[in-house]
Design a protein around this motif. Structure first.
Motif, PDB file in Angstrom:
ATOM      1  N   ARG A 120       0.929  -1.163  -0.017  1.00 14.93           N
ATOM      2  CA  ARG A 120       0.119  -0.114   0.072  1.00 14.93           C
ATOM      3  C   ARG A 120       1.007   1.347  -0.079  1.00 14.93           C
ATOM      4  O   ARG A 120       0.628   2.318  -0.539  1.00 14.93           O
ATOM      5  N   ALA A 121       2.026   1.282   0.785  1.00 14.25           N
ATOM      6  CA  ALA A 121       2.719   2.546   0.966  1.00 14.25           C
ATOM      7  C   ALA A 121       3.609   2.681  -0.576  1.00 14.25           C
ATOM      8  O   ALA A 121       3.714   3.900  -0.868  1.00 14.25           O
ATOM      9  N   ASP A 122       3.750   1.466  -1.151  1.00 20.08           N
ATOM     10  CA  ASP A 122       4.022   1.639  -2.673  1.00 20.08           C
ATOM     11  C   ASP A 122       3.366   1.995  -3.713  1.00 20.08           C
ATOM     12  O   ASP A 122       3.504   2.235  -5.081  1.00 20.08           O
ATOM     13  N   GLY A 123       1.973   2.306  -3.318  1.00 21.24           N
ATOM     14  CA  GLY A 123       0.924   2.581  -4.255  1.00 21.24           C
ATOM     15  C   GLY A 123       0.077   1.507  -4.925  1.00 21.24           C
ATOM     16  O   GLY A 123      -0.573   1.853  -5.887  1.00 21.24           O
ATOM     17  N   TYR A 124       0.381   0.283  -4.564  1.00 21.75           N
ATOM     18  CA  TYR A 124      -0.353  -0.760  -5.491  1.00 21.75           C
ATOM     19  C   TYR A 124      -1.816  -0.715  -4.719  1.00 21.75           C
ATOM     20  O   TYR A 124      -1.922  -0.624  -3.478  1.00 21.75           O
ATOM     21  N   THR A 125      -2.697  -0.950  -5.527  1.00 19.29           N
ATOM     22  CA  THR A 125      -4.075  -0.998  -5.282  1.00 19.29           C
ATOM     23  C   THR A 125      -4.775  -2.539  -5.560  1.00 19.29           C
ATOM     24  O   THR A 125      -5.826  -2.853  -5.135  1.00 19.29           O
ATOM     25  N   ARG A 126      -3.840  -3.291  -6.258  1.00 20.34           N
ATOM     26  CA  ARG A 126      -4.216  -4.893  -6.561  1.00 20.34           C
ATOM     27  C   ARG A 126      -3.148  -5.800  -5.946  1.00 20.34           C
ATOM     28  O   ARG A 126      -2.044  -5.635  -6.097  1.00 20.34           O
ATOM     29  N   MET A 127      -3.657  -6.676  -5.254  1.00 14.57           N
ATOM     30  CA  MET A 127      -2.704  -7.656  -4.667  1.00 14.57           C
ATOM     31  C   MET A 127      -2.837  -9.126  -4.642  1.00 14.57           C
ATOM     32  O   MET A 127      -4.002  -9.277  -4.678  1.00 14.57           O
ATOM     33  N   LEU A 128      -1.682  -9.792  -4.918  1.00 17.19           N
ATOM     34  CA  LEU A 128      -1.910 -11.314  -4.893  1.00 17.19           C
ATOM     35  C   LEU A 128      -1.239 -11.746  -3.538  1.00 17.19           C
ATOM     36  O   LEU A 128      -0.129 -11.455  -3.445  1.00 17.19           O
ATOM     37  N   VAL A 129      -2.192 -12.096  -2.712  1.00 21.85           N
ATOM     38  CA  VAL A 129      -1.686 -12.466  -1.355  1.00 21.85           C
ATOM     39  C   VAL A 129      -1.641 -14.066  -1.174  1.00 21.85           C
ATOM     40  O   VAL A 129      -2.694 -14.767  -1.283  1.00 21.85           O
ATOM     41  N   VAL A 130      -0.245 -14.610  -0.735  1.00 23.95           N
ATOM     42  CA  VAL A 130      -0.108 -16.146  -0.711  1.00 23.95           C
ATOM     43  C   VAL A 130      -0.206 -16.342   1.015  1.00 23.95           C
ATOM     44  O   VAL A 130       0.847 -15.715   1.483  1.00 23.95           O
ATOM     45  N   SER A 131      -1.050 -17.161   1.176  1.00 27.33           N
ATOM     46  CA  SER A 131      -1.188 -17.453   2.646  1.00 27.33           C
ATOM     47  C   SER A 131      -0.812 -18.953   2.860  1.00 27.33           C
ATOM     48  O   SER A 131      -0.762 -19.783   1.926  1.00 27.33           O
ATOM     49  N   THR A 132      -0.027 -19.244   3.735  1.00 25.92           N
ATOM     50  CA  THR A 132       0.234 -20.732   4.293  1.00 25.92           C
ATOM     51  C   THR A 132      -0.828 -21.409   5.148  1.00 25.92           C
ATOM     52  O   THR A 132      -0.653 -22.569   5.390  1.00 25.92           O
TER      53      THR A 132
END
Length: 235
Positions: free
Chosen positions: A126-138
């Motif tokens: 978010r701090a880098d300005g990204y608004t779409r994320m792929l989040v990988v959970s274990t």
């Protein structure tokens, strides 16, 4: 090849960890060996530093600064060579209790999961300005981290680093709060959350057969979901 070997091959490396390593104060995972003595051209997991350094992708490696309670994120601009990259990776993954504190520029660091988002680097994105994320959970879908049952023990153990104790104690609530935010992002179409169909191992697993089983299951699932991931990211 290197990605696979970093997960699987290291389980057969006698220097990579175990209770003997822990007894010698090197950590249950000997992160100094893993991150600082395996990646040179003549070592077991040679790392292509020149290609990495030339890349224009955004890099963020997060770690918890033990003396201030801050989550610190380093970028590629903070790592002019392989040695400075390796020690930051070591700090980022050094689990408290199981692994020793890592000192960088005179400051103590531990696993970035002790920070305010519980181990998800979504705040950096978010701090880098990204608004779409792929989040990988274990963890599987619907998981919530249980409340820490031994807060007094951790406060005694880390009486000289009280902010580490508080980071450990607060991690479940931080993790769960950020996961709820991530799940809301999924509903809003802003996040693709990859959760394993099954996870057969826990932190600390060094048995080759079990690590291979988990790796292969994840690879099969990732290949299955890749078209949807690429569509979500617009690739």
């Amino acid at each position: 090849w290197r990605t696979r070997e970093a997960f699987l091959g290291l389980t057969t490396d006698p220097e990579a960890g175990g209770w003997r390593s822990f007894a010698h104060r090197q950590g249950y995972f000997n992160a100094e060996h893993i991150y600082r003595h395996t990646s040179l051209p003549e070592e077991t997991l040679p790392f292509d530093w020149e290609t990495y350094k030339a890349s224009d992708v955004t890099v963020r490696i997060g770690s918890y600064r033990c003396d201030t309670g801050e989550e610190v994120y380093w970028g590629i601009e903070d790592m002019p060579d392989l040695a400075t990259l390796g020690i930051r990776c070591q700090a980022s993954s050094s689990m408290p209790v199981l692994m020793p504190v890592v000192e960088i520029d005179g400051h103590p660091y531990l696993d970035g999961a002790l920070g305010p988002t519980g181990g998800f680097a979504t705040d950096a994105a978010r701090a880098d300005g990204y608004t779409r994320m792929l989040v990988v959970s274990t963890r599987p879908a619907g998981y919530r981290k249980p409340e820490e049952r031994r807060p007094r023990a951790y406060r005694r153990m880390f009486r000289r680093m009280p902010l580490v104790a508080e980071g450990i104690i607060n991690r479940p609530s931080n993790y769960n709060a950020e996961l709820e935010r991530i799940e809301q992002g999924v509903r809003d179409g802003e996040v693709y959350l990859f959760t394993p169909d099954r996870m057969s191992i826990e932190n600390g697993e060094l048995r080759y057969d079990r690590v291979v089983s988990a790796y292969e299951a994840g690879l099969v699932q990732a290949r299955r979901e890749l078209p949807g991931i690429l569509e979500f990211l617009g690739v």
